[in-house]
Design a protein around this motif. Sequence first.
Motif, PDB file in Angstrom:
ATOM      1  N   THR A  45       0.864  -1.766   0.010  1.00  0.00           N
ATOM      2  CA  THR A  45      -0.236   0.114   0.310  1.00  0.00           C
ATOM      3  C   THR A  45       1.332   0.897   0.348  1.00  0.00           C
ATOM      4  OG1 THR A  45      -1.541  -1.273   1.378  1.00  0.00           O
ATOM      5  CG2 THR A  45      -1.907   1.030   1.086  1.00  0.00           C
ATOM      6  N   LEU A  46       2.050   1.310   0.737  1.00  0.00           N
ATOM      7  CA  LEU A  46       2.651   2.335   0.865  1.00  0.00           C
ATOM      8  C   LEU A  46       3.800   2.724  -0.405  1.00  0.00           C
ATOM      9  CD1 LEU A  46       3.482   1.797   4.732  1.00  0.00           C
ATOM     10  CD2 LEU A  46       2.373   3.594   3.506  1.00  0.00           C
ATOM     11  N   LEU A  47       4.079   1.572  -0.773  1.00  0.00           N
ATOM     12  CA  LEU A  47       4.572   1.708  -2.122  1.00  0.00           C
ATOM     13  C   LEU A  47       3.632   2.218  -3.394  1.00  0.00           C
ATOM     14  CD1 LEU A  47       6.293  -1.663  -2.325  1.00  0.00           C
ATOM     15  CD2 LEU A  47       8.028   0.433  -2.387  1.00  0.00           C
ATOM     16  N   ASN A  48       2.950   1.988  -2.500  1.00  0.00           N
ATOM     17  CA  ASN A  48       1.719   2.103  -4.810  1.00  0.00           C
ATOM     18  C   ASN A  48       1.551   4.477  -4.146  1.00  0.00           C
ATOM     19  OD1 ASN A  48       1.476   0.268  -5.605  1.00  0.00           O
ATOM     20  ND2 ASN A  48      -0.137  -0.758  -4.334  1.00  0.00           N
ATOM     21  N   GLU A  49       1.759   4.619  -2.863  1.00  0.00           N
ATOM     22  CA  GLU A  49       0.981   6.091  -2.328  1.00  0.00           C
ATOM     23  C   GLU A  49       2.430   7.342  -2.464  1.00  0.00           C
ATOM     24  OE1 GLU A  49      -1.800   7.370  -2.131  1.00  0.00           O
ATOM     25  OE2 GLU A  49      -2.128   5.428  -1.949  1.00  0.00           O
ATOM     26  N   CYS A  50       3.944   6.264  -2.953  1.00  0.00           N
ATOM     27  CA  CYS A  50       5.105   6.568  -3.176  1.00  0.00           C
ATOM     28  C   CYS A  50       5.466   7.687  -4.144  1.00  0.00           C
ATOM     29  CB  CYS A  50       6.051   6.125  -2.448  1.00  0.00           C
ATOM     30  SG  CYS A  50       6.654   5.531  -1.225  1.00  0.00           S
ATOM     31  N   ARG A  51       5.845   8.813  -5.041  1.00  0.00           N
ATOM     32  CA  ARG A  51       5.338   9.519  -5.662  1.00  0.00           C
ATOM     33  C   ARG A  51       7.680  10.047  -5.634  1.00  0.00           C
ATOM     34  NH1 ARG A  51       2.116   6.489  -6.686  1.00  0.00           N
ATOM     35  NH2 ARG A  51       0.001   7.163  -6.994  1.00  0.00           N
ATOM     36  N   PRO A  52       8.093   9.122  -6.184  1.00  0.00           N
ATOM     37  CA  PRO A  52      10.118   9.182  -6.047  1.00  0.00           C
ATOM     38  C   PRO A  52      10.571  10.408  -6.802  1.00  0.00           C
ATOM     39  CG  PRO A  52       9.667   7.635  -6.802  1.00  0.00           C
ATOM     40  CD  PRO A  52       8.328   7.735  -6.339  1.00  0.00           C
ATOM     41  N   ALA A  53       9.563  10.526  -7.983  1.00  0.00           N
ATOM     42  CA  ALA A  53       9.476  11.795  -8.887  1.00  0.00           C
ATOM     43  C   ALA A  53       9.151  13.464  -8.358  1.00  0.00           C
ATOM     44  CB  ALA A  53       9.130  11.935  -9.737  1.00  0.00           C
ATOM     45  N   LEU A  54       8.451  12.906  -7.571  1.00  0.00           N
ATOM     46  CA  LEU A  54       7.790  14.582  -6.554  1.00  0.00           C
ATOM     47  C   LEU A  54       8.977  14.747  -5.675  1.00  0.00           C
ATOM     48  CD1 LEU A  54       4.163  14.130  -8.151  1.00  0.00           C
ATOM     49  CD2 LEU A  54       5.669  14.593  -9.131  1.00  0.00           C
ATOM     50  N   SER A  55       9.494  13.350  -5.030  1.00  0.00           N
ATOM     51  CA  SER A  55      10.168  14.368  -3.781  1.00  0.00           C
ATOM     52  C   SER A  55      10.921  15.013  -3.825  1.00  0.00           C
ATOM     53  CB  SER A  55      10.257  12.921  -3.521  1.00  0.00           C
ATOM     54  OG  SER A  55      11.480  12.564  -3.850  1.00  0.00           O
ATOM     55  N   PRO A  56      11.947  15.081  -3.548  1.00  0.00           N
ATOM     56  CA  PRO A  56      13.070  15.646  -2.941  1.00  0.00           C
ATOM     57  C   PRO A  56      14.440  14.807  -3.407  1.00  0.00           C
ATOM     58  CG  PRO A  56      12.494  16.404  -1.141  1.00  0.00           C
ATOM     59  CD  PRO A  56      11.864  15.236  -2.078  1.00  0.00           C
ATOM     60  N   TRP A  57      13.599  13.961  -3.696  1.00  0.00           N
ATOM     61  CA  TRP A  57      14.291  11.874  -3.841  1.00  0.00           C
ATOM     62  C   TRP A  57      14.806  11.451  -4.657  1.00  0.00           C
ATOM     63  CZ3 TRP A  57      12.950  13.118   1.182  1.00  0.00           C
ATOM     64  CH2 TRP A  57      13.606  13.586   1.627  1.00  0.00           C
ATOM     65  N   PRO A  58      14.653  11.517  -6.067  1.00  0.00           N
ATOM     66  CA  PRO A  58      13.649  11.355  -7.260  1.00  0.00           C
ATOM     67  C   PRO A  58      14.288   9.785  -7.623  1.00  0.00           C
ATOM     68  CG  PRO A  58      15.066  13.524  -7.988  1.00  0.00           C
ATOM     69  CD  PRO A  58      14.734  13.248  -6.570  1.00  0.00           C
ATOM     70  N   LYS A  59      15.701  10.038  -7.820  1.00  0.00           N
ATOM     71  CA  LYS A  59      16.815   9.022  -7.967  1.00  0.00           C
ATOM     72  C   LYS A  59      16.116   6.752  -7.049  1.00  0.00           C
ATOM     73  CE  LYS A  59      20.545  10.809  -9.934  1.00  0.00           C
ATOM     74  NZ  LYS A  59      22.547  11.494  -9.481  1.00  0.00           N
ATOM     75  N   ASP A  60      15.068   7.887  -5.543  1.00  0.00           N
ATOM     76  CA  ASP A  60      15.025   6.813  -4.791  1.00  0.00           C
ATOM     77  C   ASP A  60      13.557   5.711  -6.095  1.00  0.00           C
ATOM     78  OD1 ASP A  60      16.280   7.741  -3.140  1.00  0.00           O
ATOM     79  OD2 ASP A  60      14.395   8.494  -1.733  1.00  0.00           O
ATOM     80  N   ALA A  61      13.293   6.264  -7.352  1.00  0.00           N
ATOM     81  CA  ALA A  61      12.533   5.118  -8.038  1.00  0.00           C
ATOM     82  C   ALA A  61      13.203   3.894  -8.218  1.00  0.00           C
ATOM     83  CB  ALA A  61      12.100   5.817  -8.855  1.00  0.00           C
ATOM     84  N   ALA A  62      14.176   3.988  -8.123  1.00  0.00           N
ATOM     85  CA  ALA A  62      14.568   2.585  -8.832  1.00  0.00           C
ATOM     86  C   ALA A  62      14.848   1.663  -7.211  1.00  0.00           C
ATOM     87  CB  ALA A  62      16.870   2.847  -8.863  1.00  0.00           C
ATOM     88  N   THR A  63      14.892   2.314  -6.327  1.00  0.00           N
ATOM     89  CA  THR A  63      15.411   1.315  -5.202  1.00  0.00           C
ATOM     90  C   THR A  63      13.719   1.209  -4.671  1.00  0.00           C
ATOM     91  OG1 THR A  63      16.889   3.203  -3.713  1.00  0.00           O
ATOM     92  CG2 THR A  63      15.395   2.163  -2.444  1.00  0.00           C
ATOM     93  N   LEU A  64      12.866   1.780  -5.000  1.00  0.00           N
ATOM     94  CA  LEU A  64      11.649   1.339  -4.692  1.00  0.00           C
ATOM     95  C   LEU A  64      10.864  -0.035  -5.650  1.00  0.00           C
ATOM     96  CD1 LEU A  64       9.390   4.958  -4.222  1.00  0.00           C
ATOM     97  CD2 LEU A  64      10.566   2.768  -2.621  1.00  0.00           C
ATOM     98  N   SER A  65      10.965   0.445  -6.662  1.00  0.00           N
ATOM     99  CA  SER A  65      11.368  -0.755  -7.768  1.00  0.00           C
ATOM    100  C   SER A  65      11.658  -2.430  -7.290  1.00  0.00           C
ATOM    101  CB  SER A  65      12.088  -0.345  -9.310  1.00  0.00           C
ATOM    102  OG  SER A  65      12.039  -1.480 -10.136  1.00  0.00           O
TER     103      SER A  65
END
Length: 144
Positions: A45-65
């Motif tokens: 559920t939390l992963l679905n809510e995360c929007r790394p591109a809109l955060s100060p840490w857009p590179k976290d997208a790979a981590t979340l993936s």
Amino acid sequence: MQAMVASGRYSDATPLDAATLGTAVEEFLDQSWHRFLPVLDHAPTLLNECRPALSPWPKDAATLSRLTDAVLQTGAVLEGVFQNSVAPQERRGQVWPAVQTWLTDGGRFLRQARLSAPHRRPVLPATAPARSLTAGARPAPHAH
């Protein structure tokens, strides 16, 4: 080195004996698994809510993936665990990649989840009076 061999322990007090070390590894894996179970319950559920591109840490997208993949792969193992069709040693081998991903990337996930959380705790003003948290403390009696 000779003192270490004589003591039967590494410099961090870990036993040199392979059997003991194997037991310690199994205990670590079991403890890690049990601490990872709540992640499996709440992360999707939390992963679905995360929007790394809109955060100060857009590179976290790979981590979340990576974490999403790990959670999905572990879900199948979890079904086998609950049906008792997966032996503990087999489970350890199957879930370790997911646990390792969590141990490595959990901090980045948590900062994204906190940022994406729909409900935030209210912030108290800096001028809020301090309250004593000492055990047994009672309010001062009121004068009548």
